[in-house]
Design a protein around this motif. Structure first.
Motif, PDB file in Angstrom:
ATOM      1  N   TYR A 124      -8.208  -0.985 -13.821  1.00 33.24           N
ATOM      2  CA  TYR A 124      -9.396  -1.026 -12.969  1.00 33.24           C
ATOM      3  C   TYR A 124      -9.016  -0.799 -11.516  1.00 33.24           C
ATOM      4  CZ  TYR A 124     -11.423  -3.018 -17.138  1.00 33.24           C
ATOM      5  OH  TYR A 124     -11.846  -3.205 -18.429  1.00 33.24           O
ATOM      6  N   CYS A 125      -9.802   0.023 -10.829  1.00 36.58           N
ATOM      7  CA  CYS A 125      -9.562   0.290  -9.413  1.00 36.58           C
ATOM      8  C   CYS A 125      -9.521  -1.026  -8.653  1.00 36.58           C
ATOM      9  CB  CYS A 125     -10.665   1.197  -8.866  1.00 36.58           C
ATOM     10  SG  CYS A 125     -10.522   1.536  -7.088  1.00 36.58           S
ATOM     11  N   GLY A 153       1.119   3.892 -12.250  1.00 36.45           N
ATOM     12  CA  GLY A 153       2.233   4.014 -13.178  1.00 36.45           C
ATOM     13  C   GLY A 153       2.308   2.864 -14.166  1.00 36.45           C
ATOM     14  N   PRO A 154       3.191   2.979 -15.157  1.00 30.67           N
ATOM     15  CA  PRO A 154       3.271   1.982 -16.223  1.00 30.67           C
ATOM     16  C   PRO A 154       3.698   0.592 -15.753  1.00 30.67           C
ATOM     17  CG  PRO A 154       5.054   3.578 -16.415  1.00 30.67           C
ATOM     18  CD  PRO A 154       4.129   4.077 -15.345  1.00 30.67           C
ATOM     19  N   ASN A 155       4.430   0.523 -14.674  1.00 32.88           N
ATOM     20  CA  ASN A 155       4.867  -0.778 -14.159  1.00 32.88           C
ATOM     21  C   ASN A 155       4.030  -1.251 -12.974  1.00 32.88           C
ATOM     22  OD1 ASN A 155       6.953  -0.988 -16.060  1.00 32.88           O
ATOM     23  ND2 ASN A 155       8.298   0.259 -14.777  1.00 32.88           N
ATOM     24  N   ASP A 156       2.957  -0.517 -12.688  1.00 39.82           N
ATOM     25  CA  ASP A 156       2.041  -0.867 -11.600  1.00 39.82           C
ATOM     26  C   ASP A 156       2.721  -0.862 -10.232  1.00 39.82           C
ATOM     27  OD1 ASP A 156      -0.703  -1.219 -11.357  1.00 39.82           O
ATOM     28  OD2 ASP A 156      -0.525  -3.387 -11.081  1.00 39.82           O
ATOM     29  N   ASP A 157       3.738   0.023 -10.073  1.00 39.70           N
ATOM     30  CA  ASP A 157       4.458   0.045  -8.800  1.00 39.70           C
ATOM     31  C   ASP A 157       4.766   1.451  -8.275  1.00 39.70           C
ATOM     32  OD1 ASP A 157       6.402   0.829 -10.577  1.00 39.70           O
ATOM     33  OD2 ASP A 157       7.857  -0.698 -10.015  1.00 39.70           O
ATOM     34  N   THR A 158       4.216   2.491  -8.921  1.00 41.38           N
ATOM     35  CA  THR A 158       4.480   3.857  -8.488  1.00 41.38           C
ATOM     36  C   THR A 158       3.162   4.624  -8.425  1.00 41.38           C
ATOM     37  OG1 THR A 158       6.569   3.724  -9.698  1.00 41.38           O
ATOM     38  CG2 THR A 158       5.896   5.894  -8.932  1.00 41.38           C
ATOM     39  N   PRO A 159       2.458   4.572  -7.299  1.00 40.29           N
ATOM     40  CA  PRO A 159       1.150   5.227  -7.218  1.00 40.29           C
ATOM     41  C   PRO A 159       1.264   6.750  -7.275  1.00 40.29           C
ATOM     42  CG  PRO A 159       1.828   4.484  -5.057  1.00 40.29           C
ATOM     43  CD  PRO A 159       2.841   3.955  -6.026  1.00 40.29           C
ATOM     44  N   ASP A 160       0.213   7.378  -7.804  1.00 42.28           N
ATOM     45  CA  ASP A 160       0.197   8.845  -7.867  1.00 42.28           C
ATOM     46  C   ASP A 160      -0.532   9.456  -6.666  1.00 42.28           C
ATOM     47  OD1 ASP A 160      -2.540   8.535  -8.372  1.00 42.28           O
ATOM     48  OD2 ASP A 160      -2.409   9.214 -10.449  1.00 42.28           O
ATOM     49  N   GLY A 178      -3.551   9.721  -6.070  1.00 38.02           N
ATOM     50  CA  GLY A 178      -4.823  10.352  -6.396  1.00 38.02           C
ATOM     51  C   GLY A 178      -5.961   9.600  -5.724  1.00 38.02           C
ATOM     52  N   THR A 179      -7.173  10.021  -5.992  1.00 38.63           N
ATOM     53  CA  THR A 179      -8.351   9.443  -5.361  1.00 38.63           C
ATOM     54  C   THR A 179      -9.290   8.864  -6.408  1.00 38.63           C
ATOM     55  OG1 THR A 179      -8.208  11.082  -3.598  1.00 38.63           O
ATOM     56  CG2 THR A 179     -10.319   9.965  -3.851  1.00 38.63           C
ATOM     57  N   CYS A 180      -9.784   7.667  -6.170  1.00 40.56           N
ATOM     58  CA  CYS A 180     -10.764   7.066  -7.068  1.00 40.56           C
ATOM     59  C   CYS A 180     -12.048   7.890  -6.994  1.00 40.56           C
ATOM     60  CB  CYS A 180     -11.059   5.618  -6.675  1.00 40.56           C
ATOM     61  SG  CYS A 180     -12.336   4.845  -7.709  1.00 40.56           S
ATOM     62  N   GLU A 181     -12.535   8.290  -8.149  1.00 37.56           N
ATOM     63  CA  GLU A 181     -13.730   9.131  -8.170  1.00 37.56           C
ATOM     64  C   GLU A 181     -14.983   8.388  -7.735  1.00 37.56           C
ATOM     65  OE1 GLU A 181     -14.721   9.099 -12.890  1.00 37.56           O
ATOM     66  OE2 GLU A 181     -12.931  10.146 -12.229  1.00 37.56           O
ATOM     67  N   CYS A 182     -14.946   7.071  -7.742  1.00 34.63           N
ATOM     68  CA  CYS A 182     -16.105   6.288  -7.328  1.00 34.63           C
ATOM     69  C   CYS A 182     -16.063   5.954  -5.832  1.00 34.63           C
ATOM     70  CB  CYS A 182     -16.206   5.011  -8.154  1.00 34.63           C
ATOM     71  SG  CYS A 182     -17.597   3.966  -7.669  1.00 34.63           S
ATOM     72  N   CYS A 183     -15.090   5.159  -5.428  1.00 39.28           N
ATOM     73  CA  CYS A 183     -15.076   4.679  -4.036  1.00 39.28           C
ATOM     74  C   CYS A 183     -14.310   5.584  -3.077  1.00 39.28           C
ATOM     75  CB  CYS A 183     -14.509   3.266  -3.970  1.00 39.28           C
ATOM     76  SG  CYS A 183     -12.756   3.132  -4.381  1.00 39.28           S
ATOM     77  N   GLY A 184     -13.484   6.479  -3.607  1.00 40.08           N
ATOM     78  CA  GLY A 184     -12.731   7.390  -2.756  1.00 40.08           C
ATOM     79  C   GLY A 184     -11.422   6.830  -2.231  1.00 40.08           C
ATOM     80  N   ALA A 185     -11.023   5.650  -2.690  1.00 46.48           N
ATOM     81  CA  ALA A 185      -9.754   5.076  -2.249  1.00 46.48           C
ATOM     82  C   ALA A 185      -8.604   5.949  -2.731  1.00 46.48           C
ATOM     83  CB  ALA A 185      -9.592   3.662  -2.792  1.00 46.48           C
ATOM     84  N   GLN A 186      -7.625   6.161  -1.869  1.00 40.09           N
ATOM     85  CA  GLN A 186      -6.431   6.880  -2.283  1.00 40.09           C
ATOM     86  C   GLN A 186      -5.441   5.850  -2.801  1.00 40.09           C
ATOM     87  OE1 GLN A 186      -4.353   9.178   0.691  1.00 40.09           O
ATOM     88  NE2 GLN A 186      -3.130  10.219  -0.849  1.00 40.09           N
ATOM     89  N   PHE A 187      -5.075   5.990  -4.081  1.00 38.16           N
ATOM     90  CA  PHE A 187      -4.169   5.045  -4.711  1.00 38.16           C
ATOM     91  C   PHE A 187      -2.811   5.086  -4.012  1.00 38.16           C
ATOM     92  CE2 PHE A 187      -6.938   6.582  -8.286  1.00 38.16           C
ATOM     93  CZ  PHE A 187      -7.764   5.467  -8.290  1.00 38.16           C
ATOM     94  N   GLY A 188      -2.334   3.916  -3.637  1.00 41.30           N
ATOM     95  CA  GLY A 188      -1.065   3.807  -2.940  1.00 41.30           C
ATOM     96  C   GLY A 188      -1.212   3.808  -1.432  1.00 41.30           C
ATOM     97  N   VAL A 189      -2.404   4.127  -0.946  1.00 40.21           N
ATOM     98  CA  VAL A 189      -2.658   4.137   0.498  1.00 40.21           C
ATOM     99  C   VAL A 189      -3.722   3.097   0.838  1.00 40.21           C
ATOM    100  CG1 VAL A 189      -3.450   5.504   2.469  1.00 40.21           C
ATOM    101  CG2 VAL A 189      -2.006   6.569   0.719  1.00 40.21           C
ATOM    102  N   ASP A 190      -4.898   3.275   0.270  1.00 37.90           N
ATOM    103  CA  ASP A 190      -6.020   2.381   0.585  1.00 37.90           C
ATOM    104  C   ASP A 190      -6.009   1.098  -0.235  1.00 37.90           C
ATOM    105  OD1 ASP A 190      -7.186   4.229   2.451  1.00 37.90           O
ATOM    106  OD2 ASP A 190      -7.802   5.422   0.724  1.00 37.90           O
ATOM    107  N   TYR A 248      -2.904  -0.446  -1.302  1.00 34.17           N
ATOM    108  CA  TYR A 248      -1.503  -0.864  -1.408  1.00 34.17           C
ATOM    109  C   TYR A 248      -1.304  -2.371  -1.294  1.00 34.17           C
ATOM    110  CZ  TYR A 248      -1.326  -1.319   3.669  1.00 34.17           C
ATOM    111  OH  TYR A 248      -1.570  -1.707   4.961  1.00 34.17           O
ATOM    112  N   SER A 249      -2.293  -3.072  -0.778  1.00 37.67           N
ATOM    113  CA  SER A 249      -2.192  -4.533  -0.664  1.00 37.67           C
ATOM    114  C   SER A 249      -3.565  -5.149  -0.911  1.00 37.67           C
ATOM    115  CB  SER A 249      -1.688  -4.936   0.723  1.00 37.67           C
ATOM    116  OG  SER A 249      -2.702  -4.706   1.700  1.00 37.67           O
ATOM    117  N   VAL A 250      -3.570  -6.456  -1.036  1.00 36.66           N
ATOM    118  CA  VAL A 250      -4.833  -7.168  -1.207  1.00 36.66           C
ATOM    119  C   VAL A 250      -5.727  -6.934   0.012  1.00 36.66           C
ATOM    120  CG1 VAL A 250      -5.884  -9.446  -1.437  1.00 36.66           C
ATOM    121  CG2 VAL A 250      -3.820  -8.894  -2.747  1.00 36.66           C
ATOM    122  N   LEU A 251      -5.157  -7.058   1.199  1.00 37.23           N
ATOM    123  CA  LEU A 251      -5.953  -6.893   2.418  1.00 37.23           C
ATOM    124  C   LEU A 251      -6.482  -5.470   2.582  1.00 37.23           C
ATOM    125  CD1 LEU A 251      -4.001  -9.070   4.997  1.00 37.23           C
ATOM    126  CD2 LEU A 251      -6.167  -9.578   3.864  1.00 37.23           C
TER     127      LEU A 251
END
Length: 85
Positions: free
Chosen positions: A5-6, A19-26, A28-40, A42-45
């Motif tokens: 889940y995003c 990625g399979p270990n939840d530590d290597t983002p690709d 890419g962009t979430c098709e719903c909210c537009g967040a870039q995985f690994g950038v937007d 990357y942390s809880v905050l």
């Protein structure tokens, strides 16, 4: 099949963009909210901050043509991983 889940909006994916270990983002962009995985998300905050802005912008779908006709924002937000809420 396990779903991922995003971290920002809770949209479900068949494969984790982190990625399979939840530590290597690709990055890419979430098709719903537009967040870039690994950038937007990357942390809880950063996830919470991006979500707050996305919701302030009326939770508009990044790829509007992919928005399901029966989309339920509250149900999707409930899918956000607990740590990122």
């Amino acid at each position: 099949m396990a779903l991922w889940y995003c971290r920002v909006c809770g949209l479900d994916y068949d494969v984790s963009p982190w990625g399979p270990n939840d530590d290597t983002p690709d990055y890419g962009t979430c098709e719903c909210c537009g967040a870039q995985f690994g950038v937007d998300d990357y942390s809880v905050l950063s996830s919470r901050g991006f979500r707050q802005q996305w919701l302030a912008d009326d939770a508009a779908w990044f790829y509007a043509n992919l928005k399901p006709a029966d989309w339920d924002l509250e149900a999707q937000l409930a899918q956000i991983p607990e740590k990122y809420r």
